[in-house]
Motif scaffolding. Structure first.
Motif, short mmCIF file in Angstrom:
data_model
loop_
_atom_site.label_atom_id
_atom_site.label_comp_id
_atom_site.label_asym_id
_atom_site.label_seq_id
_atom_site.Cartn_x
_atom_site.Cartn_y
_atom_site.Cartn_z
N GLY A 157 55.76 19.97 18.57
CA GLY A 157 54.36 19.89 18.13
C GLY A 157 53.80 21.21 17.61
N ALA A 158 54.53 22.32 17.74
CA ALA A 158 54.05 23.61 17.22
C ALA A 158 54.04 23.57 15.69
CB ALA A 158 54.93 24.75 17.72
N LYS A 159 53.13 24.35 15.09
CA LYS A 159 52.98 24.29 13.64
C LYS A 159 53.06 25.67 12.98
CE LYS A 159 49.82 20.35 13.71
NZ LYS A 159 48.42 20.00 13.66
N PHE A 160 53.55 25.68 11.75
CA PHE A 160 53.42 26.85 10.90
C PHE A 160 52.78 26.38 9.60
CE2 PHE A 160 54.68 29.95 7.74
CZ PHE A 160 54.29 31.12 8.36
N ASN A 161 51.74 27.08 9.14
CA ASN A 161 50.98 26.62 7.96
C ASN A 161 50.60 25.14 8.07
OD1 ASN A 161 50.83 29.02 6.63
ND2 ASN A 161 52.59 28.62 5.28
N ASN A 162 50.18 24.75 9.28
CA ASN A 162 49.69 23.40 9.50
C ASN A 162 50.76 22.30 9.38
OD1 ASN A 162 47.40 22.50 10.54
ND2 ASN A 162 46.31 22.23 8.59
N LYS A 163 52.03 22.70 9.40
CA LYS A 163 53.13 21.75 9.28
C LYS A 163 53.98 21.90 10.54
CE LYS A 163 56.71 21.16 5.93
NZ LYS A 163 57.78 21.34 5.48
N LYS A 164 54.40 20.78 11.12
CA LYS A 164 55.11 20.87 12.41
C LYS A 164 56.52 21.45 12.26
CE LYS A 164 52.65 17.58 15.24
NZ LYS A 164 52.15 16.30 14.72
N VAL A 165 56.93 22.23 13.24
CA VAL A 165 58.32 22.71 13.27
C VAL A 165 59.23 21.49 13.43
CG1 VAL A 165 57.71 24.99 14.19
CG2 VAL A 165 58.38 23.17 15.77
N GLY A 166 60.40 21.61 12.83
CA GLY A 166 61.30 20.45 12.80
C GLY A 166 61.29 19.78 11.44
N THR A 167 60.41 20.30 10.54
CA THR A 167 60.35 19.74 9.18
C THR A 167 60.73 20.77 8.12
OG1 THR A 167 58.03 20.37 8.97
CG2 THR A 167 58.47 18.14 9.77
N PHE A 168 61.00 22.01 8.54
CA PHE A 168 61.25 23.08 7.57
C PHE A 168 62.71 23.18 7.16
CE2 PHE A 168 57.31 24.30 9.63
CZ PHE A 168 56.55 24.76 8.58
N GLY A 169 63.62 22.90 8.09
CA GLY A 169 65.03 23.15 7.83
C GLY A 169 65.77 21.92 7.36
N ASP A 170 67.10 22.03 7.31
CA ASP A 170 67.95 20.90 6.94
C ASP A 170 68.07 19.93 8.11
OD1 ASP A 170 69.18 21.73 4.22
OD2 ASP A 170 69.18 23.53 5.46
N ILE A 171 68.17 20.49 9.31
CA ILE A 171 68.30 19.70 10.53
C ILE A 171 67.50 20.41 11.62
CG2 ILE A 171 69.90 18.95 12.35
CD1 ILE A 171 72.02 18.49 10.31
N ALA A 172 66.80 19.66 12.46
CA ALA A 172 66.10 20.25 13.60
C ALA A 172 66.56 19.59 14.90
CB ALA A 172 64.59 20.08 13.44
N CYS A 173 66.70 20.42 15.94
CA CYS A 173 67.23 19.96 17.22
C CYS A 173 66.16 20.01 18.30
CB CYS A 173 68.39 20.86 17.64
SG CYS A 173 69.69 20.91 16.39
N PHE A 174 66.09 18.97 19.10
CA PHE A 174 65.11 18.89 20.19
C PHE A 174 65.82 18.59 21.50
CE2 PHE A 174 62.72 18.03 16.39
CZ PHE A 174 61.47 18.58 16.61
N SER A 175 65.27 19.10 22.59
CA SER A 175 65.72 18.74 23.94
C SER A 175 64.57 18.04 24.65
CB SER A 175 66.09 20.01 24.72
OG SER A 175 66.18 19.71 26.11
N PHE A 176 64.91 17.06 25.48
CA PHE A 176 63.89 16.40 26.31
C PHE A 176 64.19 16.59 27.79
CE2 PHE A 176 64.33 13.58 22.42
CZ PHE A 176 63.26 14.17 21.74
N TYR A 177 64.84 17.69 28.11
CA TYR A 177 65.06 18.09 29.50
C TYR A 177 63.71 18.05 30.23
CZ TYR A 177 66.70 21.13 33.29
OH TYR A 177 67.04 21.64 34.52
N PRO A 178 63.70 17.66 31.51
CA PRO A 178 62.41 17.39 32.18
C PRO A 178 61.34 18.49 32.06
CG PRO A 178 64.22 16.66 33.57
CD PRO A 178 64.85 17.34 32.38
N SER A 179 61.73 19.75 32.02
CA SER A 179 60.71 20.81 31.99
C SER A 179 60.17 21.11 30.59
CB SER A 179 61.28 22.10 32.60
OG SER A 179 62.34 22.56 31.80
#
Ligand SMILES: *Cc1c(COP(=O)(O)O)cnc(C)c1O
Length: 363
Positions: free
Chosen positions: A162-184
């Motif tokens: 949910g963090a943003k740069f220039n009002n656009k969410k991270v995970g949309t800038f690169g070719d591929i974005a990776c997320f973890s849903f580890y409990p913390s």
């Protein structure tokens, strides 16, 4: 008063009924792996991030490994990454034999873009951008460099849902974005989980095949793959939590704003946010040259802290084969000796926040 570093149970209790209903729904459905919860979560998360596609996976590390495999990054290739990244970032790079090339962090604890170009050579294939502690990196500059040198960008958003740069969410800038849903993590489930987002349809299809034994059609295996599937029950929990993620991030921000405004101690450097960037405050990381004394003092006053991370990857035994000696990444190593994460969790009371501030101001 006792202040823990984290209280994950709060996260469950706040939306308890929704989680319990979802658990029963999935248990009673008779379908537990790769079903409608995963598919719905993938659609909802892609929409939330602003990407065309999302693929649910078993963990953040798997997302990183599969990202580099999808881009065919392997032995002989180099990937640029910040020296103070989490160890999983490096393990994602090295799984097929590629070499991590470390760049020092900037004053925001993120990749210092001014030091990227000096590390680029003919073997460089990608930049792994880790939006560390919740704060978006300077994607204007990093994308410009990647474009100029024809490098892939992989984003590690495991701490920055949910963090943003220039009002656009991270995970949309690169070719591929990776997320973890580890409990913390800010968007955490109740077990392990991860995902990739991408705008590229071919990558999406390859990742879906890789996560399921290299098989697109049942029992037909086109490539060697993994078992890296997100469970239906975790996907269901994530759908519940995703509905509350903005509220969860806002609450974390309000705690951190109190820390930023009220901690006043010249022995302590507070975190800074880059212009045009936002943080979702996965961690509140201060810097101090008197860290061991501060940890002791806080412990004496029943306040828990954690160091993220005490030993940078290049000094870990697991990566002694890289032959990077102590002293070669002085800023990374200095950060490793100065950083300290303060208690931060959803459901933290005003009294607990005030107590931490008072004790630190008295240090
Ligand atoms: C947590 C984390 C990972 C790894 O995620 P797992 O789900 O634990 O495998 C990768 N990168 C960063 C920056 C993380 O914080």
């Amino acid at each position: 008063m006792k202040v823990c570093f984290n209280k994950l149970k709060n996260q469950f209790e706040k939306y308890q009924e929704e989680y319990e209903n979802k658990a029963l729904e999935v248990l009673r459905s008779g379908w537990y792996v790769l079903g409608k919860e995963v598919e719905s979560f993938e659609n909802e998360f892609a929409k939330y991030i602003g990407s065309n596609y999302c693929v649910g996976l078993a963990s953040g590390l798997d997302a990183l490994k599969i990202a580099f495999e999808t881009l065919d990054i392997k032995e002989g290739d180099e990937v640029i990454v910040q020296g103070n990244a989490y160890i999983a970032c490096i393990m994602g790079i090295t799984v097929k034999g590629a070499k991590p090339v470390f760049v020092e962090p900037d004053e925001y604890n993120n990749l210092d873009y001014t030091k990227i170009e000096e590390k680029i050579n003919k073997n460089t294939k990608a930049i792994l951008v880790v939006h560390l502690y919740g704060q978006a990196s300077n994607m204007d500059k990093i994308c410009e460099i990647a474009k100029k040198h024809k490098l892939y960008i992989v984003e590690d958003c495991a701490q920055s849902h949910g963090a943003k740069f220039n009002n656009k969410k991270v995970g949309t800038f690169g070719d591929i974005a990776c997320f973890s849903f580890y409990p913390s993590k800010n968007l955490g489930c109740f077990g392990d989980g991860g995902a990739i987002t991408t705008n590229n349809k071919d990558y999406c299809e390859k990742i879906k095949i890789l996560r399921n034994y290299g098989s697109g059609i049942r029992y037909v295996n086109e490539i060697e793959g993994y078992n890296s599937r997100l469970d239906e029950i975790q996907a269901g929990f994530l759908r519940v939590k995703l509905n509350h993620l903005d509220e969860i991030n806002k609450e974390r921000e309000s705690i951190c704003l109190r820390y930023l405004n009220e901690i006043k101690n010249n022995k302590i450097k507070l975190p800074k946010i880059l212009d045009n960037a936002t943080s979702v405050w996965h961690l509140f990381v201060i810097h101090t040259s008197e860290r061991e004394k501060l940890i002791e003092y806080l412990k004496l006053n029943n306040i828990d802290t954690v160091i993220h991370y005490p030993i940078p990857p290049h000094l870990q035994k697991a990566y002694s084969k890289l032959n990077i000696l102590k002293g070669q990444l002085p800023i990374t190593e200095k950060f490793g000796n100065e950083i300290l994460s303060l208690p931060l969790y959803n459901g933290m009371t005003n009294e607990e926040i005030s107590y931490v501030i008072d004790v630190i101001n008295n240090f």
